[in-house]
Design an enzyme around this catalytic site. Structure first.
Site: not given
Ligand code: GLU
Length: 505
Positions: A261-263
């Site tokens: 994910s982006k995180r």
């Protein structure tokens, strides 16, 4: 494969930056189209007005252009199936939703958002579907005259698919083989919203049909939507035209636990978006591979290897070679772990592989951003050729080449001062005199006379080579020192030797 023309589509929703998984989906669609002399279509799925983000479509198009994944048909290069933005096709979808209502495969639902919220709160695992629909406000549960009145009064309503009970729906996925779903697990998805916009489910089926899509590659996360789509293809009478689907394996976190994910990118210090994405609402800038200094050739190459290989050990391919080699049989079912070190390796390989000429624009920008002025184009090219094997990311060109354009402002004095002697000062003074006497510096000749001079002065070549490098470069790095001197030229080399001597003493 049937003789139907291959037409594939990348169908992103313009909701923000483009995750590398999205670019891989676009790439696999593109490669399949090219391999089969088909068409690659970009369709913008922007029917969810709440998630629409200004600028996201232009960003997606920029990303595809950067990667060289150029659509044959798109909102900006429309073909015969225009428009290619679903919001501009709004008027098309109602007819199909109404047709499904007429046939008894869909129904009007008048429930308000508050009523639905209340149900979700009060009923554990509430689903709008066969178990509860009879107790809710829709055209299946209400008497006909009431439904007619509600419609005549323009009461806000949606159209939902009526998912049948106790059925198994199946299809053959090009990667996964036979996949089946029990309809009892599926809820009555909204097809047409109260504002008249279709949802993704209706729009994707109608558009894949109208745009004559033959094969659809999409992320594995869309697999749970497949039963709804299968039923729609069937109910609309288009089953024979249904594209062949391939649900691509997920791109996983480096440890293999869950989707990248982006995180994860922010947490682990690498980008997950293709290019920098600036969210005007939050003011947040999410970094991209392009701005970090990846070449598009490398980015495309590394994406292709996330879940695909050509059956050999070969890893480096350009986009045309990928299109030539691409085959669905070689896409794996299992998720592909993302490895940033490997991603950087691809970039370093590509920097080595391409000609200096190819890197000129990028390197010029890297240097200009640091205030380095380049006057001579041919000189820049020679510098690039000399140092490119030492660069992993494009910004490395600054660190590796700045000394070719400006005299070092600082020296690694720790590497020279402790061992500095008067003999060395004498050597470099003599070297300056010798350099002055030659017409032009030639690396091999310089090396010979440098070594001869060292011997004459009773010094080991090794003892004066490192100081010479630090005089020219500032630090203990760079290509062969005599190549550096030859490229800097006689005058500049003498200047640097003289300037450094003052600092070294
Ligand atoms: N609009 C969907 C997305 O954002 C497309 C899924 C599909 O290809 O069917 O990914």
């Amino acid at each position: 494969m049937s003789d139907k023309k291959v037409r594939v589509r990348f169908a992103p929703s313009p909701t923000g930056g483009l995750h590398l998984g999205g670019v891989r989906t676009a790439l696999f669609n593109y490669l399949f189209a090219k391999k089969n002399k088909g068409d690659f279509i970009l369709r913008v799925e922007d029917t969810d007005q709440n998630r629409y983000v200004e600028g996201a479509e232009a960003y997606i198009i920029d990303c595809l252009n950067w990667c060289g994944i150029i659509p044959d048909e798109s909102p900006v290069t429309p073909g015969q199936y225009a428009p290619y933005r679903q919001s501009e096709r709004k008027s098309i979808y109602r007819e199909y939703a109404e047709r499904l209502v007429m046939q008894g495969h869909a129904y009007y639902a008048f429930d308000t958002a508050e009523e639905l919220d209340k149900n979700r709160k009060e009923i554990p695992n509430f689903q709008y579907g066969q178990v509860y629909r009879d107790g809710l406000r829709n055209s299946l549960s209400l008497p006909q005259h009431e439904v007619d009145q509600l419609l005549a009064d323009h009461t806000p309503h949606v159209i939902r698919i009526k998912i049948p009970a106790d059925q198994t729906v199946s299809f053959t996925d090009m990667i996964r083989g036979r996949v089946s779903f029990e309809t009892n697990q599926v809820d009555d998805k909204v097809l047409l919203k109260a504002d008249g916009m279709p949802t993704y489910h209706l729009a994707v089926v109608v558009d894949d049909y109208l745009m004559k899509i033959s094969h659809a590659f999409r992320g594995e996360e869309w697999l749970p939507s497949a039963p709804v789509h299968l039923l729609l293809w069937d109910y609309l009478g288009w089953k024979a035209n249904m594209p062949q689907w391939a649900h691509l394996p997920l791109i996983l976190k480096p440890d293999g636990h869950g989707k990248l994910s982006k995180r994860d990118g922010a947490r682990l210090g690498f980008p997950v978006y293709a290019m920098n994405w600036f969210d005007a609402k939050t003011g947040e800038l999410t970094p991209g591979f392009r701005e970090l200094g990846f070449l598009p050739e490398a980015f495309v190459n590394l994406l292709a290897t996330l879940g695909w290989n050509d059956g050999s050990d070969r890893e480096i391919f350009n986009i045309d070679e990928l299109a030539d080699k691409f085959s669905i049989e070689r896409i794996s079912k299992a998720g592909a772990k993302f490895d940033f070190e490997k991603a950087k390796w691809f970039n370093a390989e590509w920097i080595k592989k391409v000609k200096g000429e190819r890197l000129k624009v990028e390197v010029r920008k890297v240097l200009a951003d640091k205030g380095v002025i380049i006057k001579d184009d041919a000189y820049l090219l020679t510098v690039i050729e000399l140092i490119k094997d030492r660069c992993t990311l494009l910004p490395d060109f600054y660190q590796q080449s700045a000394y070719f354009f400006q005299t070092p402002a600082e020296y690694d004095l720790n590497a020279v001062k402790p061992k500095w002697t008067d003999e060395k000062t004498d050597f470099f003074n003599s070297l300056a005199v010798m350099l002055n006497s030659v017409e032009t510096l030639v690396a091999a000749d310089l090396e010979t006379s440098f070594k001869a001079l060292a011997e004459e002065k009773g010094l080991k070549t090794g003892d004066v080579m490192l100081p010479f490098r630090i005089m020219l470069v500032g630090g203990k790095f760079g290509p062969h020192v005599f190549d550096i001197a030859a490229l800097l030229g006689k005058d500049e080399t003498i200047n640097r030797v003289e300037k450094a001597l003052v600092a070294f003493k």
